[in-house]
Design a protein around this motif. Sequence first.
Motif, PDB file in Angstrom:
ATOM      1  N   LYS A   1       1.705   9.266  -3.222  1.00  0.00           N
ATOM      2  CA  LYS A   1       1.710  10.040  -4.310  1.00  0.00           C
ATOM      3  C   LYS A   1       3.060  10.685  -4.783  1.00  0.00           C
ATOM      4  CE  LYS A   1      -3.252  11.671  -3.345  1.00  0.00           C
ATOM      5  NZ  LYS A   1      -3.905  12.794  -3.066  1.00  0.00           N
ATOM      6  N   ASP A   2       4.215  10.671  -3.892  1.00  0.00           N
ATOM      7  CA  ASP A   2       5.318  10.859  -4.338  1.00  0.00           C
ATOM      8  C   ASP A   2       6.222   9.748  -4.391  1.00  0.00           C
ATOM      9  OD1 ASP A   2       5.509  10.733  -1.674  1.00  0.00           O
ATOM     10  OD2 ASP A   2       6.731  12.244  -0.944  1.00  0.00           O
ATOM     11  N   GLY A   3       5.686   8.814  -4.343  1.00  0.00           N
ATOM     12  CA  GLY A   3       6.637   7.476  -4.599  1.00  0.00           C
ATOM     13  C   GLY A   3       6.879   7.301  -5.929  1.00  0.00           C
ATOM     14  N   ILE A   4       8.158   6.403  -6.135  1.00  0.00           N
ATOM     15  CA  ILE A   4       8.505   5.971  -7.238  1.00  0.00           C
ATOM     16  C   ILE A   4       7.541   5.630  -8.275  1.00  0.00           C
ATOM     17  CG2 ILE A   4       9.953   4.551  -8.482  1.00  0.00           C
ATOM     18  CD1 ILE A   4      11.865   4.375  -5.950  1.00  0.00           C
ATOM     19  N   PHE A   5       6.702   4.508  -7.989  1.00  0.00           N
ATOM     20  CA  PHE A   5       5.609   4.085  -8.607  1.00  0.00           C
ATOM     21  C   PHE A   5       4.909   5.161  -9.143  1.00  0.00           C
ATOM     22  CE2 PHE A   5       1.344   2.601  -9.481  1.00  0.00           C
ATOM     23  CZ  PHE A   5       1.447   1.709 -10.665  1.00  0.00           C
ATOM     24  N   ALA A   6       4.232   5.948  -8.178  1.00  0.00           N
ATOM     25  CA  ALA A   6       3.215   7.175  -8.584  1.00  0.00           C
ATOM     26  C   ALA A   6       3.766   7.938  -9.678  1.00  0.00           C
ATOM     27  CB  ALA A   6       2.666   7.687  -7.488  1.00  0.00           C
ATOM     28  N   VAL A   7       4.993   8.354  -9.471  1.00  0.00           N
ATOM     29  CA  VAL A   7       5.683   9.437 -10.121  1.00  0.00           C
ATOM     30  C   VAL A   7       5.904   8.685 -11.762  1.00  0.00           C
ATOM     31  CG1 VAL A   7       8.000  10.474 -10.719  1.00  0.00           C
ATOM     32  CG2 VAL A   7       6.897  10.592  -8.536  1.00  0.00           C
ATOM     33  N   ALA A   8       6.526   7.343 -11.788  1.00  0.00           N
ATOM     34  CA  ALA A   8       6.520   6.512 -12.997  1.00  0.00           C
ATOM     35  C   ALA A   8       5.209   6.419 -13.577  1.00  0.00           C
ATOM     36  CB  ALA A   8       7.306   5.368 -12.809  1.00  0.00           C
ATOM     37  N   ALA A   9       4.318   6.128 -13.122  1.00  0.00           N
ATOM     38  CA  ALA A   9       3.059   5.773 -13.479  1.00  0.00           C
ATOM     39  C   ALA A   9       2.404   6.935 -14.113  1.00  0.00           C
ATOM     40  CB  ALA A   9       2.037   5.190 -12.436  1.00  0.00           C
ATOM     41  N   ALA A  10       2.641   8.506 -13.480  1.00  0.00           N
ATOM     42  CA  ALA A  10       2.114   9.453 -13.966  1.00  0.00           C
ATOM     43  C   ALA A  10       2.709   9.886 -15.240  1.00  0.00           C
ATOM     44  CB  ALA A  10       2.174  10.578 -13.120  1.00  0.00           C
ATOM     45  N   ALA A  11       3.902   9.644 -15.383  1.00  0.00           N
ATOM     46  CA  ALA A  11       4.635   9.830 -16.633  1.00  0.00           C
ATOM     47  C   ALA A  11       4.221   8.909 -17.676  1.00  0.00           C
ATOM     48  CB  ALA A  11       6.088   9.903 -16.393  1.00  0.00           C
ATOM     49  N   ASP A  12       3.749   7.977 -17.687  1.00  0.00           N
ATOM     50  CA  ASP A  12       3.032   7.037 -18.732  1.00  0.00           C
ATOM     51  C   ASP A  12       1.836   6.294 -18.170  1.00  0.00           C
ATOM     52  OD1 ASP A  12       2.937   5.313 -20.947  1.00  0.00           O
ATOM     53  OD2 ASP A  12       4.606   4.101 -20.465  1.00  0.00           O
ATOM     54  N   SER A  13       0.970   7.171 -18.022  1.00  0.00           N
ATOM     55  CA  SER A  13      -0.591   6.633 -17.488  1.00  0.00           C
ATOM     56  C   SER A  13      -1.160   5.405 -18.263  1.00  0.00           C
ATOM     57  CB  SER A  13      -1.359   7.616 -17.207  1.00  0.00           C
ATOM     58  OG  SER A  13      -1.530   8.379 -18.417  1.00  0.00           O
ATOM     59  N   LYS A  14      -0.744   5.334 -19.522  1.00  0.00           N
ATOM     60  CA  LYS A  14      -1.191   4.442 -20.475  1.00  0.00           C
ATOM     61  C   LYS A  14      -0.646   2.958 -20.373  1.00  0.00           C
ATOM     62  CE  LYS A  14      -4.756   6.804 -21.746  1.00  0.00           C
ATOM     63  NZ  LYS A  14      -6.184   6.397 -21.656  1.00  0.00           N
ATOM     64  N   SER A  15       0.683   2.964 -19.639  1.00  0.00           N
ATOM     65  CA  SER A  15       1.255   1.861 -19.746  1.00  0.00           C
ATOM     66  C   SER A  15       0.582   0.646 -18.850  1.00  0.00           C
ATOM     67  CB  SER A  15       2.722   2.019 -18.930  1.00  0.00           C
ATOM     68  OG  SER A  15       3.298   0.926 -18.684  1.00  0.00           O
ATOM     69  N   PRO A  16       0.753  -0.398 -19.375  1.00  0.00           N
ATOM     70  CA  PRO A  16       0.253  -1.711 -18.735  1.00  0.00           C
ATOM     71  C   PRO A  16       0.560  -1.868 -17.402  1.00  0.00           C
ATOM     72  CG  PRO A  16       1.014  -2.310 -21.216  1.00  0.00           C
ATOM     73  CD  PRO A  16       1.180  -0.875 -20.824  1.00  0.00           C
ATOM     74  N   TYR A  17       1.767  -1.539 -17.153  1.00  0.00           N
ATOM     75  CA  TYR A  17       2.403  -1.508 -15.700  1.00  0.00           C
ATOM     76  C   TYR A  17       1.678  -0.557 -14.693  1.00  0.00           C
ATOM     77  CZ  TYR A  17       5.347  -4.727 -17.753  1.00  0.00           C
ATOM     78  OH  TYR A  17       5.876  -5.915 -18.647  1.00  0.00           O
TER      79      TYR A  17
ATOM     80  N   LEU B   1       0.984  -1.238  -0.035  1.00  0.00           N
ATOM     81  CA  LEU B   1      -0.238  -0.210   0.110  1.00  0.00           C
ATOM     82  C   LEU B   1       0.968   1.339   0.090  1.00  0.00           C
ATOM     83  CD1 LEU B   1      -2.766  -1.227   2.517  1.00  0.00           C
ATOM     84  CD2 LEU B   1      -3.041  -0.651   0.163  1.00  0.00           C
ATOM     85  N   ASP B   2       2.091   1.308   0.656  1.00  0.00           N
ATOM     86  CA  ASP B   2       2.896   2.373   0.742  1.00  0.00           C
ATOM     87  C   ASP B   2       3.527   2.547  -0.344  1.00  0.00           C
ATOM     88  OD1 ASP B   2       4.508   4.403   2.468  1.00  0.00           O
ATOM     89  OD2 ASP B   2       6.133   3.082   1.845  1.00  0.00           O
ATOM     90  N   LEU B   3       3.870   1.611  -1.188  1.00  0.00           N
ATOM     91  CA  LEU B   3       4.830   1.561  -2.380  1.00  0.00           C
ATOM     92  C   LEU B   3       3.946   2.006  -3.459  1.00  0.00           C
ATOM     93  CD1 LEU B   3       7.154  -1.655  -2.360  1.00  0.00           C
ATOM     94  CD2 LEU B   3       7.640   0.627  -2.295  1.00  0.00           C
ATOM     95  N   LEU B   4       2.559   1.442  -3.583  1.00  0.00           N
ATOM     96  CA  LEU B   4       1.892   1.977  -4.722  1.00  0.00           C
ATOM     97  C   LEU B   4       0.885   3.015  -4.374  1.00  0.00           C
ATOM     98  CD1 LEU B   4       0.889  -1.635  -5.791  1.00  0.00           C
ATOM     99  CD2 LEU B   4       2.518  -0.365  -6.696  1.00  0.00           C
ATOM    100  N   GLY B   5       0.674   3.329  -3.026  1.00  0.00           N
ATOM    101  CA  GLY B   5      -0.101   4.534  -2.935  1.00  0.00           C
ATOM    102  C   GLY B   5       0.286   5.613  -2.385  1.00  0.00           C
TER     103      GLY B   5
END
Length: 898
Positions: free
Chosen positions: A158-174, A152-156
């Motif tokens: 907002k300024d975490g690595i996953f959130a930042v990377a996902a915001a940069a490529d929101s259409k990515s399957p990952y 929950l901490d890693l994915l949730g």
Amino acid sequence: MFRLFAVIVLILRAGSLFAADPEAEMYKGAAEAFRDKFYERAEQQFAEFVSTFPKSTNVPAAILFEAEAQIFQKKYDGAITLLRAKGERAAELKDKYLFRQAEALTGKGDLDGAASLFHRVANDFPNSPLRLEAAYLEAYQLFQLKNYPVVLDLLGKKDGIFAVAAAADSKSPYAVRGGLLLGEAWLASGKPDEARTTTLPAPSVPDQPELDWARSDLLARIELATTNPAAALPYLSNAVTVAKTSQKPILEAQSWNLEAEVYRKLNQPTNAIASYERIAAATSLPLDHRRLAVLKTVELFSSGGSISNAIARLDSYLTVNTNEPSADLLHVKAGELWIDNFRALAQKKKDPANDAASTNALDQARSHLTTVISRFTNSTYLGRAWLDLGWSFWEEGTTFAKPARVQESETAFRNAFDKLTRSEDQATALFKIGDAELLLHNPRNAITNYAAVLHEYADLPQVRNALFERAYQSLVQASVEADDFGNAHAYIKEFRAAFPNSATVEETLFSFGRALAKKGRTAEARAVFEDFLKSYPGSALLPEVRLAEARALAAEGNWEGALAMHEQWLATHTNHVLRAEVEFQRALALDKVNQRTNALLVFTNFVVRFPTNTLAIAAQNWVADYYYDQEQWRTAEQNYQRVFQNTNWLNDPLTYRAQMMAARTAFRREGYDDARAYLTNLINAAQTDPKCPSSLAVEAWFELGDVFLSEPITGSTNGLYNFLEAAKVFDVIIKQFPSNKLSVLAWGKKGDCLFQIASYPNYAQSYLDATNSYQTVLDSKLPDVPVSARNQAEVGIGLVLKKLAEGKAPVEAQMLLKAARDHFLNVVYGKNLNGQPPDPYYLKQAGLEAGRVTRLLGENDAAFQLYRHLIEKAPSLKTFWEARIAALQQQLAADGTP
């Protein structure tokens, strides 16, 4: 995606080199082998390339491909070693080296290590194209480890690595997968609302329909976890549409399966079955999926009580799928369902032995099970088939009381034991061998098998939980049946130590005490009961134990103590279900301590208070017997009538005994017509009602004969009629019940009738018939012929001979009188009585007649001596015989005889 892209780039790059360049040719060949999934060849060629061209700029990529080829071949350790050893030369491929190491660790099952390396990729290489995937995979490994807070901490965050990377490529399957995984983590943490909030915004990804399916599937599972599982159905409908449109039959089947689970939670089994049937009908699915759906359908039918539907579904599947590879499993399951069907029928029918359907169910079960045993000789389910076959024989044997079937069950259970591996099923087979031995009255063998269950499977928790308490209980029961109470006591001690808080221990200890009491070892039984009362003061069995303790005292003859305990019990347990039984036992105790009036009051009240209790008929019968003993014939008769006229007691054997006693009371009060009516009804009942004891029929006939004999004679022809009818009745006993002891008495009674009939005109031949009847008594070889019957026959023959002497010539008369006296004297001197004393009544009659005949023969001294002998023989009649002596002396004096 990265792997395919890397292969294409590297192959193109190799192709741009001079075609005759050996380095380029070798690299290209290895890359093409990798692309075409010849991983072993690719591994060898890339290793050869690195060895041949160690300074090539393509070495880092070749090492990476070599490691990937090893990973595809599950050579995880080799890949990790290679990547770690050559990582220094990775340069711009460093993130990929770490990523593949993480993949290899995942393959090995080291999820912690993999998560750590995925974290390094995501954290240390912010510009890596693998960053988003690595951040997702780090969370995924930890999710697999159920470390939901960290996920929950890693994915949730907002300024975490996953959130930042996902915001940069929101259409990515990952990015989408990470969002779905966050929803999964919330759901796994028991927070469906947060899971729903996280999952609903997940975007659709072009060319990735499985992600749209996963989103709908997750939302359905979220709703299934709430109090409104029906809200999952629209999401499942959407998931099915996505799976069907994208031609993903496996995903479609998963949605139908989840839909069935929703319907099961909604308690809509019909709809759940329909969902499973869609899976079963999907020919595009692998057979394993379809078979599992059928089995779930069968389970739903079975658990819902529709066993016949479950059987029909399984049978239809086996009929259509003749080449089903798991046919052995399905036949075993079908056999088990037929056994369940039998059990259901047996519970519904009071007498399942008369129900052809129940027998057919077991036949069908055996047909399926023997199919497995005969056709699938190498099946992994062979042992289970034998076990179920044993159950089929056991159920029939125990339900219908067929020892031969129980014996067959033992054989089947032994085969099951031999075929099964060490497991709960094997332990069950061994346990049932013991059950069969116990039921077949081989308790010693049963003990051996029950003990083996304890000794051989102590390390298997499922066996301990399922069988050990029952095994100890059965060991005690078997030891008791073997009359080895010492062994039973030892097993109880072990049982109590192993299961100190078990209710079964209490039941077993109580049963052990009752078994001791039943064997007459009442002092030991009371010791067990006292131990029980001290050890389990809060037991639910306490009232029963106290009652058993009181009954043990009664069995010892300590009725005063038993009475006190019963009265204390009643004062303590005012509303207990056993109160009626204790009241009954208290009344019996009152009777035994000579408080019969109080007993009468308790029994009378018992019938009023507990009219439907099974003991009420015995209480009413006691009341009737009480008045019978008091010779209050009419009151006794009325109370006997209450026994057999009460509709609650029509099926109880005591009703027939009450009819007999009513006849006897009517007889005693000289109500001969009523007595005859009771006896006639009882005789008819014995002929038509199998519940009527056959012994009562004989008694009823005998009593009916006595009624005819005892009824007052009101006219010259009436007497003859009575004797003729009585003779006919006694003749019925002689002919229909020749082996009954009463048949001997009937011969004697018939002789009495014929003796009386002979005195009527035209019936003189009956004297000879009477003599033959009496002689039949004397010649009888039946055991335990009463002394009174033999004495009666001797007296009867004597009276016939004496009567025949009347009017005969002196010589013949004297011969007949002497023969008559011999028979009378046989009674006086106890001839042919095997040392037993004569019957007092017939001794007096025989003595009296022998004295009369002796005087007729003029042998006065012998008469005096006979009377003196009778004074010694029967001192209680001394006055009577002395009076006979005095009368004889007066007569002789009057006659002038010295």
